[in-house]
Design an enzyme around this catalytic site. Structure first.
Site, PDB file in Angstrom:
ATOM      1  N   TYR A 142       0.819  -1.216   0.000  1.00  0.00           N
ATOM      2  CA  TYR A 142       0.000   0.000   0.000  1.00  0.00           C
ATOM      3  C   TYR A 142       0.855   1.268   0.000  1.00  0.00           C
ATOM      4  O   TYR A 142       0.392   2.327  -0.412  1.00  0.00           O
ATOM      5  CB  TYR A 142      -0.907   0.043   1.240  1.00  0.00           C
ATOM      6  CG  TYR A 142      -2.243  -0.641   1.067  1.00  0.00           C
ATOM      7  CD1 TYR A 142      -2.309  -1.986   0.719  1.00  0.00           C
ATOM      8  CD2 TYR A 142      -3.426   0.054   1.259  1.00  0.00           C
ATOM      9  CE1 TYR A 142      -3.529  -2.616   0.570  1.00  0.00           C
ATOM     10  CE2 TYR A 142      -4.651  -0.572   1.112  1.00  0.00           C
ATOM     11  CZ  TYR A 142      -4.702  -1.904   0.766  1.00  0.00           C
ATOM     12  OH  TYR A 142      -5.911  -2.515   0.628  1.00  0.00           O
ATOM     13  N   LYS A 192       3.297 -15.238   1.865  1.00  0.00           N
ATOM     14  CA  LYS A 192       3.618 -16.090   0.713  1.00  0.00           C
ATOM     15  C   LYS A 192       5.131 -16.292   0.687  1.00  0.00           C
ATOM     16  O   LYS A 192       5.822 -15.847  -0.229  1.00  0.00           O
ATOM     17  CB  LYS A 192       3.117 -15.440  -0.576  1.00  0.00           C
ATOM     18  CG  LYS A 192       1.604 -15.525  -0.764  1.00  0.00           C
ATOM     19  CD  LYS A 192       1.120 -16.896  -1.250  1.00  0.00           C
ATOM     20  CE  LYS A 192       1.486 -17.120  -2.694  1.00  0.00           C
ATOM     21  NZ  LYS A 192       1.127 -18.501  -3.127  1.00  0.00           N
ATOM     22  N   ASP A 225      -2.716 -18.029   0.382  1.00  0.00           N
ATOM     23  CA  ASP A 225      -3.735 -18.621  -0.499  1.00  0.00           C
ATOM     24  C   ASP A 225      -4.401 -19.810   0.174  1.00  0.00           C
ATOM     25  O   ASP A 225      -5.620 -19.969   0.147  1.00  0.00           O
ATOM     26  CB  ASP A 225      -3.138 -19.001  -1.871  1.00  0.00           C
ATOM     27  CG  ASP A 225      -1.903 -19.882  -1.785  1.00  0.00           C
ATOM     28  OD1 ASP A 225      -1.295 -19.982  -0.694  1.00  0.00           O
ATOM     29  OD2 ASP A 225      -1.527 -20.484  -2.814  1.00  0.00           O
ATOM     30  N   ASP A 249      -6.266  -7.161   3.792  1.00  0.00           N
ATOM     31  CA  ASP A 249      -7.416  -6.522   3.149  1.00  0.00           C
ATOM     32  C   ASP A 249      -8.320  -7.596   2.546  1.00  0.00           C
ATOM     33  O   ASP A 249      -9.544  -7.602   2.749  1.00  0.00           O
ATOM     34  CB  ASP A 249      -6.910  -5.568   2.060  1.00  0.00           C
ATOM     35  CG  ASP A 249      -8.043  -4.863   1.339  1.00  0.00           C
ATOM     36  OD1 ASP A 249      -8.973  -4.389   2.019  1.00  0.00           O
ATOM     37  OD2 ASP A 249      -8.008  -4.810   0.098  1.00  0.00           O
ATOM     38  N   ASP A 253     -12.085  -9.342   4.189  1.00  0.00           N
ATOM     39  CA  ASP A 253     -13.384  -9.321   3.501  1.00  0.00           C
ATOM     40  C   ASP A 253     -13.970 -10.726   3.428  1.00  0.00           C
ATOM     41  O   ASP A 253     -15.171 -10.937   3.611  1.00  0.00           O
ATOM     42  CB  ASP A 253     -13.247  -8.774   2.070  1.00  0.00           C
ATOM     43  CG  ASP A 253     -13.590  -7.294   1.977  1.00  0.00           C
ATOM     44  OD1 ASP A 253     -13.423  -6.591   2.989  1.00  0.00           O
ATOM     45  OD2 ASP A 253     -14.030  -6.850   0.899  1.00  0.00           O
TER      46      ASP A 253
HETATM   47  C1  IPM Z   1     -10.457  -1.513   3.798  1.00  0.00           C
HETATM   48  C2  IPM Z   1     -10.737  -0.849   2.489  1.00  0.00           C
HETATM   49  C3  IPM Z   1      -9.624   0.137   2.213  1.00  0.00           C
HETATM   50  C4  IPM Z   1      -8.335  -0.639   2.013  1.00  0.00           C
HETATM   51  C5  IPM Z   1      -9.865   1.093   1.041  1.00  0.00           C
HETATM   52  C6  IPM Z   1     -11.165   1.854   1.201  1.00  0.00           C
HETATM   53  C7  IPM Z   1      -8.719   2.044   0.862  1.00  0.00           C
HETATM   54  O1  IPM Z   1     -10.889  -1.801   1.496  1.00  0.00           O
HETATM   55  O2  IPM Z   1     -10.344  -0.802   4.816  1.00  0.00           O
HETATM   56  O3  IPM Z   1     -10.393  -2.747   3.836  1.00  0.00           O
HETATM   57  O4  IPM Z   1      -8.038  -1.149   0.924  1.00  0.00           O
HETATM   58  O5  IPM Z   1      -7.594  -0.768   2.988  1.00  0.00           O
HETATM   59 MG    MG Z   2     -10.901  -3.813   2.201  1.00  0.00          MG
END
Ligand code: IPM
Ligand code: MG
Length: 368
Positions: A142, A192, A225, A249, A253
């Site tokens: 990032y 990884k 993975d 990230d 999710d």
């Molecule tokens: C998260 C989001 C952020 C990220 C975006 C909005 C920049 O996806 O907080 O997970 O990628 O970190």
């Molecule tokens: Mg995210």
């Protein structure tokens, strides 16, 4: 003694409407639990861009560095898609994370009993799930340099750099081990190392921190993975997962969706402790700005309310009051109160964003 201070950055999309419910909860703790906060509000993301031409004004950044905790709603929306990368709403959030040095991002994925049917996985695989992803938040791909789009011969090349120093890995590993000691005492580190040098170093440093200072915690390593696969195959094998910024990230999710709705999940982003022992801290729901439902009273405020519960626990040492708030949320869900994201079962009570706030405040009253 002055009250602890909060900076509220509601942001874009559903951010302001879910934050309205959080503010009612904050007021409740002031009125009923003698826990008053000095609250200031400001802009972030597209809302800040509209007013100032930047997704985070320097004055807002300065305030964020001064307060005891920041509560953030959400940033982004289609209106801002065409903006230059440097002023996109997301840059405001990334600047907060970087300049506050919030290296440890805690993303719990907990499956509430009342909602186990909402998971895309079978109920017995997710019922009772309680895992915590610790995502490194201030480094890695990032932020690594070089980055950019460059000319190379007769074409362009897009470059980002995965980069981790030993101290960056060391400090996030420590935060994961500390957390594990207060939970199930297990850490699984994901990288990884089979294809990336940064992954080899990650694995080495995590192992060293473990062997030196946390030998009592069970540590395993997994390729990321495989980790993604294990998260959907048998998520209850995990307690704390520690991983880098990008894998974190993605994996968070994935873990979030195990629980049925993104509208339920809070997060805490913590830095090093200040002189008063409180870490620099920002709390935000994991869901985004959901522009498709913004302004319609459909949004689920629970993730944002539970983010405030995390603030009570991690910034203000109010674990009992955090548990009170979490129990109120659980009670409301058990009673069948549902925002639009959680409809579908028989016999539930559909409510608006405000209706969910009302129900949680009533459950808080009943807890006294
Ligand atoms: C998260 C989001 C952020 C990220 C975006 C909005 C920049 O996806 O907080 O997970 O990628 O970190
Ligand atoms: Mg995210």
């Amino acid at each position: 003694m002055s009250n602890p201070s909060l900076l509220i950055l509601a942001g874009d999309g559903i951010g302001p409407e879910v934050m309205t419910e959080v503010k009612r909860v904050i007021d409740w703790f002031g009125a009923k639990r003698d826990l008053a906060f000095d609250v200031e509000e400001d802009l972030v993301g597209g809302a800040a861009y509209d007013k100032h031409g930047t997704p985070l004004h320097d004055d807002t950044m300065a305030k964020a560095l001064q307060v005891d905790a920041v509560l953030l709603g959400a940033v982004g929306g289609p209106k801002y898609d065409a903006l230059d990368f440097s002023v996109k709403p997301e840059r405001g959030l990334l600047r907060l994370r970087k300049e506050m040095d919030l290296f440890s991002n805690l993303r719990p994925a907990q499956c509430f009993d009342a909602l186990a049917d909402f998971s895309s996985l079978k109920k017995d695989i997710v019922a009772g799930l309680d895992i915590m992803i610790v995502r490194e938040l201030t480094s890695g791909v990032y932020f690594g340099e070089p980055r950019g789009i460059f000319e190379e011969g007769n074409e362009r090349v897009g470059i980002n750099t995965q980069r981790y120093t030993e101290s960056e890995i060391d400090r996030v590993a420590r935060s994961a081990f500390e957390l594990a000691r207060r939970r199930g005492n297990k850490v699984c580190s994901m990288e990884k190392a089979n294809v990336m040098e940064s992954g080899i170093l990650w694995r080495e440093v995590v192992q060293k921190v473990h062997d030196t200072d946390y030998p009592d915690v069970e540590l395993t390593h997994m390729y990321a993975d495989n980790g993604a696969m294990q998260l959907v195959r048998a998520p209850k094998q995990f307690d704390v997962i520690v991983t880098d910024n990008l894998f974190g990230d993605i994996l968070s999710d994935c873990a979030a969706m195990l629980t049925g709705s993104l509208g339920m999940l809070p997060s805490a982003s913590l830095g090093a402790p200040n002189a008063d022992g409180r870490p620099k801290a920002l709390y935000e729901p994991v869901h985004g700005s959901a522009p498709d439902i913004a302004g319609q009273g459909k949004a689920n405020p629970i993730a944002c309310i539970l983010s405030f519960a995390m603030a009570l626990r991690y910034s203000f040492d109010q674990g009992d009051e955090a548990a009170r708030l979490e129990a109120a949320v659980e009670k409301v869900l058990a009673d069948g109160v549902r925002t639009a994201d959680l409809l579908g079962e028989e016999g539930v009570t559909p409510v608006s964003t405000t209706g969910m706030g009302d129900a949680i405040l009533a459950a808080l009253d009943a807890s006294l």
